[in-house]
Design a protein around this motif. Structure first.
Motif, PDB file in Angstrom:
ATOM      1  N   TYR A 177      48.053 -34.491 168.877  1.00 19.12           N
ATOM      2  CA  TYR A 177      49.494 -34.595 168.648  1.00 19.12           C
ATOM      3  C   TYR A 177      49.770 -35.327 167.337  1.00 19.12           C
ATOM      4  N   GLU A 178      50.894 -34.953 166.712  1.00 21.46           N
ATOM      5  CA  GLU A 178      51.476 -35.786 165.669  1.00 21.46           C
ATOM      6  C   GLU A 178      52.307 -36.837 166.406  1.00 21.46           C
ATOM      7  N   ASN A 179      51.991 -38.099 166.172  1.00 18.69           N
ATOM      8  CA  ASN A 179      52.504 -39.174 167.009  1.00 18.69           C
ATOM      9  C   ASN A 179      53.390 -40.113 166.187  1.00 18.69           C
ATOM     10  N   LEU A 180      54.633 -40.290 166.623  1.00 21.60           N
ATOM     11  CA  LEU A 180      55.502 -41.316 166.053  1.00 21.60           C
ATOM     12  C   LEU A 180      55.631 -42.431 167.086  1.00 21.60           C
ATOM     13  N   TYR A 181      55.070 -43.589 166.758  1.00 22.12           N
ATOM     14  CA  TYR A 181      54.964 -44.688 167.715  1.00 22.12           C
ATOM     15  C   TYR A 181      55.919 -45.799 167.301  1.00 22.12           C
ATOM     16  N   CYS A 182      56.942 -46.039 168.122  1.00 24.69           N
ATOM     17  CA  CYS A 182      58.047 -46.934 167.767  1.00 24.69           C
ATOM     18  C   CYS A 182      57.980 -48.197 168.636  1.00 24.69           C
ATOM     19  N   VAL A 183      57.878 -49.352 168.004  1.00 28.97           N
ATOM     20  CA  VAL A 183      57.806 -50.613 168.738  1.00 28.97           C
ATOM     21  C   VAL A 183      59.212 -51.205 168.856  1.00 28.97           C
ATOM     22  N   ILE A 184      59.624 -51.468 170.092  1.00 27.80           N
ATOM     23  CA  ILE A 184      60.963 -51.997 170.373  1.00 27.80           C
ATOM     24  C   ILE A 184      60.936 -53.526 170.366  1.00 27.80           C
ATOM     25  N   SER A 185      59.922 -54.106 171.003  1.00 21.41           N
ATOM     26  CA  SER A 185      59.773 -55.562 170.994  1.00 21.41           C
ATOM     27  C   SER A 185      58.289 -55.899 171.036  1.00 21.41           C
ATOM     28  N   GLY A 186      57.933 -57.071 170.491  1.00 24.51           N
ATOM     29  CA  GLY A 186      56.528 -57.455 170.429  1.00 24.51           C
ATOM     30  C   GLY A 186      55.800 -56.764 169.292  1.00 24.51           C
ATOM     31  N   GLU A 187      54.486 -56.624 169.449  1.00 22.95           N
ATOM     32  CA  GLU A 187      53.644 -56.032 168.413  1.00 22.95           C
ATOM     33  C   GLU A 187      52.551 -55.177 169.036  1.00 22.95           C
TER      34      GLU A 187
END
Length: 295
Positions: A161-171
């Motif tokens: 997959y082409e993956n867009l990984y979005c962090v909302i809180s933390g790391e």
């Protein structure tokens, strides 16, 4: 040198669809994008109190393991987690340490669980990433919600997959390998198995005897056994940290190992990859690597 970068570059704004396809998707290069999700309500709204109020009593799927490793090699098995159905508020109690448990809990079901199990939260993010959808000419196959303890680790693997990984809180802490590192990364076949809780609360490993063996990577890239896997010394890992409000573009077929801060929340979008010349190149490299290992 194919695919090699010294570090994961940053973009200060989301690109145009044409720019993104030309500069990142086509050459299969990762990047971290700032200011791409700054308009999402989730960045401010997704506190523990809000999640309790909106999702709290709902029963959801939670991966439970004794060691934090779900879908990983353990005791010469490819062991999958116990998929426990539990009220989301009970899971939050464990993450917030209001309830203690010797086990490790992680909301990580990857069958578009944001839309299937956490549909109440979709309005706080986006159903897709418009510039990515336009660049690829398709909508995402899955949108996933992730929340877990810091002990939960994702073992080294790759996705189609082409993956867009979005962090909302933390790391989130990623260790990455380009597809061109495939000759240096070991694969072996393993009997699939699943963690199951015994009556005394301990875990046992139960073989999935009807299933075929699973090819998986036995190596821990954070502490590689170079005596057992000397070829890995030639690999060139990249490490990056994706912080709250940032988005990682993780290209298809890149190997990745993931750790996280405690209670980190993320949403990722999986777009099916194109099975084009790059995929044919990878398949050739994979076949040549297997052939050399047999000799």
């Amino acid at each position: 040198e194919l695919g090699w970068m010294e570090s994961v570059p940053y973009l200060d704004r989301p690109p145009s669809p044409l720019e993104f396809y030309r500069e990142w998707v086509s050459p299969n290069k990762p990047c971290i994008i700032r200011n791409a999700i700054s308009h999402w309500p989730a960045l401010k709204k997704w506190t523990s109190a809000y999640l309790r109020e909106v999702v709290g009593p709902k029963v959801v799927s939670v991966a439970v393991t004794p060691n934090g490793y779900a879908d990983a090699v353990f005791q010469d098995r490819f062991v999958m987690p116990e998929e426990r159905q539990m009220p989301f508020m009970d899971f939050l109690d464990i993450v917030e340490k209001k309830v203690t448990s010797p086990n490790v809990f992680y909301v990580q079901k990857q069958c578009s669980n944001l839309t299937e199990e956490f549909s109440e939260l979709v309005c706080d993010v986006q159903p897709d990433i418009p510039w990515m959808s336009e660049a690829l000419g398709k909508k995402p196959d899955a949108v996933n919600f992730w929340l877990g303890e810091s002990a939960a680790v994702t073992s080294l693997h790759k996705d189609h997959y082409e993956n867009l990984y979005c962090v909302i809180s933390g790391e989130k802490h990623f260790l990455l390998h380009p597809p061109s590192d495939r000759p240096f990364i070991p694969y072996e076949l393993y009997q699939p198995a699943t963690y199951r809780v015994s009556e005394d609360g301990s875990f046992e490993i139960v073989d999935e005897k009807s299933e075929e063996k699973v090819p998986w990577i036995p190596l821990d890239p954070l502490n590689p056994n170079l005596e057992q896997y000397p070829e890995y010394a030639q690999a060139k890992p990249l490490q990056c940290t994706v912080k709250a409000g940032e988005m990682l573009y993780l290209p298809s077929l890149w190997f990745h190992h993931v750790q996280q801060s405690h209670g980190c929340i993320a949403v990722n979008y999986w777009y099916d990859m194109e099975y084009d010349l790059k995929y044919s190149y990878y398949q050739l490299l994979d076949c040549l690597t297997k052939a050399v290992n047999v000799l």
